[in-house]
Every structure is written in structure tokens, then in C-alpha cells.
Design an enzyme around this catalytic site. Structure first.
Site, mmCIF file in Angstrom:
data_model
loop_
_atom_site.group_PDB
_atom_site.id
_atom_site.type_symbol
_atom_site.label_atom_id
_atom_site.label_comp_id
_atom_site.label_asym_id
_atom_site.label_seq_id
_atom_site.Cartn_x
_atom_site.Cartn_y
_atom_site.Cartn_z
ATOM 1 N N ASP A 163 -9.965 8.503 -3.404
ATOM 2 C CA ASP A 163 -8.572 8.401 -3.817
ATOM 3 C C ASP A 163 -8.151 6.950 -3.617
ATOM 4 O O ASP A 163 -7.842 6.525 -2.510
ATOM 5 C CB ASP A 163 -7.696 9.354 -2.999
ATOM 6 C CG ASP A 163 -6.230 9.254 -3.387
ATOM 7 O OD1 ASP A 163 -5.892 8.406 -4.246
ATOM 8 O OD2 ASP A 163 -5.423 10.026 -2.825
ATOM 9 N N TYR B 286 -3.536 10.946 2.868
ATOM 10 C CA TYR B 286 -2.504 11.500 1.991
ATOM 11 C C TYR B 286 -2.979 11.392 0.551
ATOM 12 O O TYR B 286 -3.462 10.348 0.124
ATOM 13 C CB TYR B 286 -1.195 10.717 2.163
ATOM 14 C CG TYR B 286 -0.082 11.184 1.246
ATOM 15 C CD1 TYR B 286 0.513 12.435 1.426
ATOM 16 C CD2 TYR B 286 0.375 10.380 0.205
ATOM 17 C CE1 TYR B 286 1.535 12.863 0.585
ATOM 18 C CE2 TYR B 286 1.408 10.804 -0.628
ATOM 19 C CZ TYR B 286 1.979 12.044 -0.442
ATOM 20 O OH TYR B 286 2.994 12.464 -1.263
ATOM 21 N N LYS C 205 -0.092 3.969 -8.808
ATOM 22 C CA LYS C 205 0.632 2.812 -8.289
ATOM 23 C C LYS C 205 0.441 1.550 -9.154
ATOM 24 O O LYS C 205 1.044 1.462 -10.210
ATOM 25 C CB LYS C 205 0.280 2.597 -6.816
ATOM 26 C CG LYS C 205 0.690 3.847 -6.011
ATOM 27 C CD LYS C 205 0.853 3.673 -4.524
ATOM 28 C CE LYS C 205 1.571 4.890 -3.966
ATOM 29 N NZ LYS C 205 0.836 5.671 -3.016
HETATM 30 C C1 LIG Z 1 0.886 7.336 -3.211
HETATM 31 C C2 LIG Z 1 -0.391 8.046 -3.093
HETATM 32 C C3 LIG Z 1 -0.639 9.244 -3.789
HETATM 33 C C4 LIG Z 1 0.425 9.943 -4.589
HETATM 34 O O1 LIG Z 1 0.863 9.207 -5.681
HETATM 35 P P1 LIG Z 1 2.293 9.567 -6.321
HETATM 36 O O2 LIG Z 1 2.366 8.678 -7.519
HETATM 37 O O3 LIG Z 1 3.305 9.287 -5.271
HETATM 38 O O4 LIG Z 1 2.252 11.009 -6.687
HETATM 39 C C5 LIG Z 1 -1.909 9.786 -3.719
HETATM 40 N N1 LIG Z 1 -2.883 9.213 -2.990
HETATM 41 C C6 LIG Z 1 -2.680 8.072 -2.294
HETATM 42 C C7 LIG Z 1 -3.793 7.470 -1.523
HETATM 43 C C8 LIG Z 1 -1.424 7.462 -2.307
HETATM 44 O O5 LIG Z 1 -1.220 6.357 -1.585
#
Ligand SMILES: *Cc1c(COP(=O)(O)O)cnc(C)c1O
Length: 426
Positions: A237, A142, A265
Site C-alpha cells: 500500500d 492504515y 494522494k
Molecule cells: C491515506 C491512505 C489511505 C486511504 O486513502 P484515502 O484517499 O484517504 O481513502 C490508504 N492507505 C494509506 C497508506 C494511506 O496513507
């Protein structure tokens, strides 16, 4: 009716599904979500004054627990000077210095306001830098709700992706090649099939939005080598794993160097922040230096930077990771021991302060195996824990998080609770 139920009824009249982010609605575990009126340390207090030990930690950011006094003080101090300037501010420089110091591959960095924005921008940058259109992602990874990344599984290696969400044009999806995670051959085949067309590979180096999956030995380095050989950009990511599994994220733990990294985050200390960074040569393609446009009215916001700087310094200047790793191992072990004792097939992957539970008799190495696990058993397990005051993520595919604010007593209580819940769902 409880206070949470009555709030949810009102919310549903006004907000689609009553929530501002879908998984909060408890759809996959059933029942109505509780509303939180305050949170402190490892404890959430809901609208009905029930206290819960929190293993969601606001879906990852709260590595220092809720309302950490040092972070609160940093925000309060910044607040005295104003909330947004629209000019460069000193906090942005300090934040960039910290990220470059802590994340091994990052030479230059740009701040944004969410993880989604970070991955969206990183992909545009990779495309602009390579002048290629196609991207590779892995099923089960994701990357936020970016159109071209909101695509999950094709029917197998080299199948072009199908949109996962309504509203994504098929022509966008065609540019996204979706492959199974942990299968280096599939990546080799994609590069052979689309020579000089693949701009980048983007992945969660430890996929943690489909439970928690670990890379096979050598897999991440193999991706590194394939990208180098084929002139593609490797994007880690680390929105979830950055500052979570170590100060330098997965890239530090595994010793593999991506070209670009996306962050989010934890980096915001509880305020909305994201970032992407990497090799200076690539980052310098961004406006105003280069042709790749990217911007943000509130990017580098002083309050958010102050919170994030405080959060990162707390991690850099303490033994937080040693403690977090110990707590993670303790809970995972408690779950495994109980499962073995009662003969329940259970997998409990754990790394540092992240762990998850798969009701499966085999280790899970990719998306298909994760979705083949007995996810129906998760809902009763979740509710048994919640009844006993332990809040786990309300979905079988989310990762549990521990914070430095979790005291030994809370961990011990959680171990007893999850063990008792396992016995009841067996
Ligand atoms: C949470 C998350 C996102 C998206 O971040 P948001 O601040 O919710 O837009 C992207 N990549 C990973 C791996 C994530 O865990």
C-alpha cells in the site's frame, strides 16, 4: 469569536463533528480546528487571515505545494473540454503509461477515486485471483476505511482481529489476521497455521499512519519470499509513500517487488484519485476480462487525470527528490540536536520529505512501541508550533510532509520554531 470558530459552530450543527474526515477535528490535540480559505505554495491562509507554514500538505498529496501553477494550468486546459465523459479518454492512457514507467512492479493499472477504493479493490482482486479468503495485515498500518482493513491490533501474533470500528461484522474481522509489523516469524507462523488460506499480505512498506516506522533490514524481502513460497499475493500500500519517498516509491528505494501496489494522494495532483496496479496476470482477472468485478462512474476523470499527470511529470523531470531529502534531513537534525541539548528523549524518524516526532527514549519499530511513547507531550508541542505559525499534523500519529514549494527560508523558520516549541514543552 474568530471566523474559524464561527464556521466550526455552524459546521457542527450540520456535519457530524463539524468535519468530513475525523482527524481534521483536532480531537487528539484539543482546541478547535482552523478553517482554510486559501493555500498557495507552502502557505495556508486561514479564515482569519493568519498565514501558516504547512507541514501537512493536505495529508500527503501536495508534494508540489498548494496551487502549483503547472498543475493549475493543466486542470484549466482540461476543463475547456468538459469535466466527465463516461467513455475512455486520452488522459487515462497517458496516466497509465506514466505509472507503469515510474513504479517498478506495475505492468497494468486501474484508476479509482481514493486510496480506500484502491485497497478495497486490490484485496478483492487478490482474493479472486487466489480463490482464498483470509488476508494478513499489520497492526498500525492504515489502509483507508475498508471494513476488513479497519482492524488494528489483536493481542499478539496469530490473534484474529477485532473490529476497530463499530459497524464491522465480526465475521468479516475473522478473515483478517493482524500481526505485528517487523516480525517475520509471526508471518511464517500465520502461513503454517492457515495453509493455502491466505490470499494476500497487505502492508504500508514504511508504516506512516502511526508516526513513521522503518522496516528492519531484510524484512520486506522476507515478506516477498514468504508470499512467493505460499502462493499469496504481496500488496504494497503505497498510497502515502508512492511518488513521495522516490519516483518509484518504497519498492524502488528498497528493491523489493510486490505483486500489487495501491496508489493515491500524490497521484491526483490535489484532486481525488487512487489507483491499483501490478502484474498483468493478476490485473487481467478484473472485469471486463476476468471474474473480479470493479467499476467507477467517475474513475479516470479527465480533470483529475490532467492534474495527476502534471504532478507526476514534475517529479519525473526534476531534481525534486534530492531537494526534498535535504530539507527533510535538515528539520529532523534540528529536532534531534535541540532534544539532545535540553535532555529530552525524542525520536525523529525521517525518510525523504517525511518525518515525525516520537516523545520516546527508544527507536520505534512497531505499533506497540509507537503507542507506548509519550503522546501526551505532542499536543502542547503542536499548539506551540501553531501559535508561531507552523502547522504540523494535529495528531501524534501522523507524518509531517515537506513540499517542493517550501523555500529555504520557510525551512529555517520551521527549524527555529520546532526547537523553541521543544524547549517549552520539556
Ligand atoms: C491515506 C491512505 C489511505 C486511504 O486513502 P484515502 O484517499 O484517504 O481513502 C490508504 N492507505 C494509506 C497508506 C494511506 O496513507
Amino acid at each position: 469569536m474568530t471566523a474559524s470558530q464561527s464556521l466550526f459552530e455552524r459546521a457542527k450543527q450540520l456535519i457530524p463533528g463539524g468535519v468530513n474526515s475525523p482527524v481534521r477535528a483536532f480531537r487528539s490535540v484539543g482546541g478547535a480546528p482552523f478553517f482554510t480559505k486559501k493555500a498557495s505554495g507552502a502557505t495556508i491562509t486561514d479564515a482569519d487571515d493568519r498565514e501558516l507554514i504547512d507541514f501537512v500538505c493536505t495529508w500527503g498529496p501536495a508534494i508540489h505545494g498548494h496551487d502549483n501553477p503547472v498543475i493549475r494550468e493543466a486542470i484549466a486546459h482540461a476543463l475547456e473540454n468538459g469535466t466527465s465523459f463516461g467513455t475512455p479518454n486520452p488522459y487515462e492512457v497517458e496516466m497509465a503509461e506514466l505509472i507503469v514507467e515510474m513504479v517498478p512492479s506495475v505492468e497494468k493499472v486501474r484508476m479509482v477515486n481514493s486510496g480506500t477504493e484502491a485497497t478495497m479493490s486490490a484485496i478483492r482482486l487478490a482474493r479472486g485471483y487466489t480463490r482464498r479468503d483470509k488476508i494478513v495485515k499489520f497492526s498500525g498500518c492504515y489502509h483507508g476505511h475498508v471494513d476488513s482493513l479497519l482492524i488494528k491490533a489483536g493481542s499478539g501474533a496469530l490473534t484474529l482481529g477485532n473490529p476497530d470500528s463499530a459497524g464491522i461484522p465480526g465475521s468479516f474481522a475473522e478473515e483478517t489476521i493482524v500481526l505485528p509489523y517487523n516480525d517475520a516469524t509471526a508471518v511464517e507462523e500465520a502461513f503454517a497455521k492457515y495453509p493455502e488460506q491466505i490470499a494476500c499480505i497487505i502492508l504500508e512498506p514504511y508504516p506512516a499512519n502511526v508516526g513513521l516506522i522503518m522496516p528492519r533490514s531484510g524484512y520486506l524481502q522476507k515478506l516477498r519470499d514468504l508470499c512467493a513460497q505460499n502462493g499469496a499475493v504481496l500488496i504494497f500500500d503505497e498510497v502515502m509513500t508512492g511518488f513521495r519517498v522516490s519516483a518509484g516509491g518504497v519498492q524502488e528505494r528498497e528493491g523489493v517487488t510486490p505483486d500489487l501496489t495501491t496508489l493515491g494522494k500524490i497521484i491526483g495532483g490535489g484532486l481525488p484519485v487512487g489507483a491499483f496496479g501490478g502484474k498483468a496476470e493478476i490485473m487481467d482477472q478484473l472485469a471486463p476480462l476476468g471474474p473480479v468485478y470493479q467499476a467507477g462512474t467517475l474513475s479516470g476523470n479527465p480533470l483529475a487525470m490532467a492534474a495527476g499527470i502534471a504532478a507526476l511529470k514534475l517529479l519525473r523531470d526534476s531534481d525534486a527528490y534530492t531537494r526534498l531529502e535535504k530539507m527533510g534531513a535538515q528539520i529532523a537534525e534540528a529536532l534531534r540536536v535541540k532534544a539532545a541539548e535540553i535532555g529530552l528523549p525524542l525520536q525523529v524518524p525521517q525518510v525523504a520529505s517525511m518525518f515525525c516526532v516520537y516523545f520516546s527514549d527508544m527507536p520505534v519499530t512497531n505499533f506497540e512501541e509507537a503507542t507506548a511513547s509519550d503522546t501526551a507531550s505532542f499536543a502542547p508541542f503542536f499548539h506551540k508550533c501553531l501559535e508561531r505559525g507552523v502547522y504540523l499534523p494535529p495528531s501524534a500519529y501522523e507524518t509531517c510532509f515537506i513540499s517542493t514549494a517550501h523555500e529555504q527560508g520557510a525551512i529555517d523558520r520551521a527549524c527555529e520554531t520546532v526547537s523553541a516549541a521543544l524547549e517549552e514543552v520539556r
